[in-house]
Design a protein around this motif. Structure first.
Motif, PDB file in Angstrom:
ATOM      1  N   LYS A 133      50.292  52.098  35.149  1.00 11.67           N
ATOM      2  CA  LYS A 133      49.031  52.378  35.826  1.00 11.67           C
ATOM      3  C   LYS A 133      48.034  53.114  34.944  1.00 11.67           C
ATOM      4  O   LYS A 133      46.965  53.510  35.409  1.00 11.67           O
ATOM      5  CB  LYS A 133      49.299  53.200  37.089  1.00 11.67           C
ATOM      6  N   LYS A 135      45.067  53.756  32.578  1.00 11.66           N
ATOM      7  CA  LYS A 135      43.744  53.090  32.530  1.00 11.66           C
ATOM      8  C   LYS A 135      43.447  52.336  33.828  1.00 11.66           C
ATOM      9  O   LYS A 135      42.685  51.363  33.831  1.00 11.66           O
ATOM     10  CB  LYS A 135      43.636  52.117  31.342  1.00 11.66           C
ATOM     11  N   ASP A 136      44.027  52.785  34.918  1.00 14.04           N
ATOM     12  CA  ASP A 136      43.791  52.183  36.226  1.00 14.04           C
ATOM     13  C   ASP A 136      43.583  53.307  37.243  1.00 14.04           C
ATOM     14  O   ASP A 136      43.689  54.486  36.906  1.00 14.04           O
ATOM     15  CB  ASP A 136      44.969  51.306  36.632  1.00 14.04           C
ATOM     16  N   ILE A 137      43.261  52.939  38.479  1.00 14.84           N
ATOM     17  CA  ILE A 137      43.074  53.965  39.499  1.00 14.84           C
ATOM     18  C   ILE A 137      44.300  54.046  40.404  1.00 14.84           C
ATOM     19  O   ILE A 137      44.989  53.059  40.626  1.00 14.84           O
ATOM     20  CB  ILE A 137      41.797  53.729  40.356  1.00 14.84           C
ATOM     21  N   TYR A 181      41.356  58.248  38.331  1.00 15.55           N
ATOM     22  CA  TYR A 181      41.542  57.369  37.182  1.00 15.55           C
ATOM     23  C   TYR A 181      42.622  57.975  36.296  1.00 15.55           C
ATOM     24  O   TYR A 181      42.566  59.157  35.944  1.00 15.55           O
ATOM     25  CB  TYR A 181      40.238  57.239  36.397  1.00 15.55           C
ATOM     26  N   GLU A 202      35.168  54.918  33.627  1.00 16.10           N
ATOM     27  CA  GLU A 202      36.005  53.777  34.004  1.00 16.10           C
ATOM     28  C   GLU A 202      36.431  53.843  35.474  1.00 16.10           C
ATOM     29  O   GLU A 202      36.815  52.826  36.045  1.00 16.10           O
ATOM     30  CB  GLU A 202      37.245  53.711  33.119  1.00 16.10           C
ATOM     31  N   LYS A 205      34.101  51.630  37.256  1.00 14.85           N
ATOM     32  CA  LYS A 205      34.403  50.224  36.988  1.00 14.85           C
ATOM     33  C   LYS A 205      35.586  49.755  37.829  1.00 14.85           C
ATOM     34  O   LYS A 205      35.537  48.675  38.432  1.00 14.85           O
ATOM     35  CB  LYS A 205      34.709  50.043  35.508  1.00 14.85           C
ATOM     36  N   ARG A 206      36.639  50.560  37.894  1.00 13.28           N
ATOM     37  CA  ARG A 206      37.832  50.178  38.674  1.00 13.28           C
ATOM     38  C   ARG A 206      37.531  50.124  40.165  1.00 13.28           C
ATOM     39  O   ARG A 206      38.079  49.280  40.893  1.00 13.28           O
ATOM     40  CB  ARG A 206      38.972  51.160  38.402  1.00 13.28           C
ATOM     41  N   GLU A 209      35.905  46.874  40.760  1.00 15.15           N
ATOM     42  CA  GLU A 209      36.894  45.796  40.713  1.00 15.15           C
ATOM     43  C   GLU A 209      37.650  45.689  42.029  1.00 15.15           C
ATOM     44  O   GLU A 209      38.005  44.595  42.468  1.00 15.15           O
ATOM     45  CB  GLU A 209      37.879  46.051  39.562  1.00 15.15           C
ATOM     46  N   ALA A 210      37.892  46.854  42.655  1.00 13.42           N
ATOM     47  CA  ALA A 210      38.609  46.856  43.928  1.00 13.42           C
ATOM     48  C   ALA A 210      37.739  46.346  45.074  1.00 13.42           C
ATOM     49  O   ALA A 210      38.241  45.735  46.022  1.00 13.42           O
ATOM     50  CB  ALA A 210      39.107  48.270  44.240  1.00 13.42           C
ATOM     51  N   LYS A 216      36.667  41.417  39.948  1.00 19.16           N
ATOM     52  CA  LYS A 216      38.121  41.341  39.759  1.00 19.16           C
ATOM     53  C   LYS A 216      38.525  40.005  39.153  1.00 19.16           C
ATOM     54  O   LYS A 216      39.415  39.937  38.305  1.00 19.16           O
ATOM     55  CB  LYS A 216      38.826  41.544  41.101  1.00 19.16           C
TER      56      LYS A 216
END
Length: 387
Positions: A133, A135-137, A181, A202, A205-206, A209-210, A216
């Protein structure tokens, strides 16, 4: 079949996500360790363990000799023939070892070895889970304030939201759910150390994307982000499909998509602009919502000179220079903004420019603009979508 051991391994595998194979290896190593404590050495100890039934056997391999000098590794020919008359000098005899005969210290050491391996595997499983996970939320639950830092529960692990990674002015209550994040995950002897952030660009950005399917799926790309956490963010978007408007996709019906992101960021303003390969057009878009008269960009020096109407100068610069600062970060250009009057005085515009502009205004009055899917969007306009 060793039913109790098999059940115990199955429970550990289900609850802690540790493979039975790893646990069986740990048991084998613990038995060898116990033998070393009991006999003083374990070089000639062999462990045979059935992976299906968990039945195990311990053997001490001894060499048949005429005169025994090391009773741990050697056996006399006489004693060997008592076990099997076919044994000769130099043969290897496997002598069963009863683990029940081990002393208390040897047994305790074996137990500690197994527990240590279980703890190591637990840490490894948790590390692997959160390393994926990075670099992701993630969604975390606020536990408590530790000084100026905030302890966050992420499920199987805890993270510390440090003061530097917090948005100024944000206050959280215990048990509150927030999105974070994951900046970095480090493996330590005490378990994974997870660095999370609420200020990282970021994160925005995430979140998009969600919320935005097109982002996405890669149809809409977020080319650049400039953020001042807690205040305003500018993002530049581009569509790989000519039939899809990137700004409109990110805004959503009645501003629903961008509204969800704004709510998660506790009201932070978000400007969505169209990305353009032409730096002049990109800079013009980046200075939105201010109107621009002209842009002269130097791609080599990464500088740009921008002229705006007198009444738009403060809007283009923004409060405490925020709009211009974010536009510069978004585009990567150093932007110099001048008003019409300043441009005329410096000779960048003709002296009669103001008269020419007034004549054009009288000839054609510009109608009021509503969002059409072609203009850049700022979250200051959200109220318009909610009507």
């Amino acid at each position: 079949m060793n039913t109790e051991l098999l059940e115990a391994l199955n429970i550990l595998e289900q609850e802690k996500d540790i493979s039975k194979e790893t646990l069986m290896d740990a048991i084998e190593n613990s038995l060898i360790s116990a033998c070393k404590n009991h006999f003083g050495k374990a070089d000639n100890i062999k462990v045979i363990m059935d992976r299906k039934t968990c039945d195990y056997s311990l053997f001490q391999e001894k060499t048949v000799v005429e005169t025994v000098e090391d009773p741990v590794e050697e056996i006399s020919l006489t004693n060997a023939k008592m076990m099997d008359p076919s044994y000769e000098l130099g043969d290897i005899v496997q002598i069963p070892v009863e683990s029940k005969s081990f002393g208390r210290i040897a047994t305790q050491n074996a137990k500690n070895l197994i527990l240590q391996k279980i703890r190591e595997e637990e840490r490894k499983v948790v590390y692997d889970q959160y390393f994926e996970k990075e670099k992701d939320i993630v969604t975390g639950i606020v536990q408590r304030y530790v000084g100026k830092n905030i302890s966050i529960n992420l499920g199987k692990a805890d993270a510390m939201l440090t003061e530097n990674e917090q948005v100024k002015g944000e206050v959280f209550q215990p048990t509150e759910r927030i999105k974070l994040y994951v900046v970095e995950v480090k493996n330590t002897t005490k378990g994974p150390k997870i660095l999370v952030s609420r200020t990282h660009p970021e994160l925005v950005k995430r979140l998009f994307e969600a919320e935005v399917t097109e982002v996405k799926d890669g149809i809409v790309e977020i080319k650049s982000i400039a953020r001042e956490a807690g205040s305003r963010t500018k993002i530049a978007v581009w569509s790989n499909d000519p039939d899809v408007d990137p700004v409109g996709a990110c805004v959503g019906m009645n501003g629903a998509r961008v509204g969800a992101v704004v709510n998660e960021l506790r009201g932070e303003k978000i400007d969505i602009i169209n990305w353009d390969e032409n730096p002049a057009l990109l800079i013009e878009n980046a200075l939105s919502p201010a109107k621009v008269i002209s842009v002269a960009a130097d791609p080599d020096e990464k500088t740009a000179s921008v002229i705006v109407p007198d009444y738009q100068l403060s809007l283009a610069i923004g409060k405490e220079g925020q709009n211009a600062r974010l536009a510069a970060r978004l585009t990567g250009y150093k932007i110099d903004i001048k008003s019409e009057t300043q441009a005329i005085e410096s000779g960048e515009l003709p002296a009669n420019y103001m008269e020419m502009a007034m004549e054009e205004d009288y000839q054609e009055e510009e109608p009021a603009e509503n969002y059409s899917g072609e203009e850049d969007y700022t979250s200051d306009d959200l109220d318009l979508y909610e009507e």
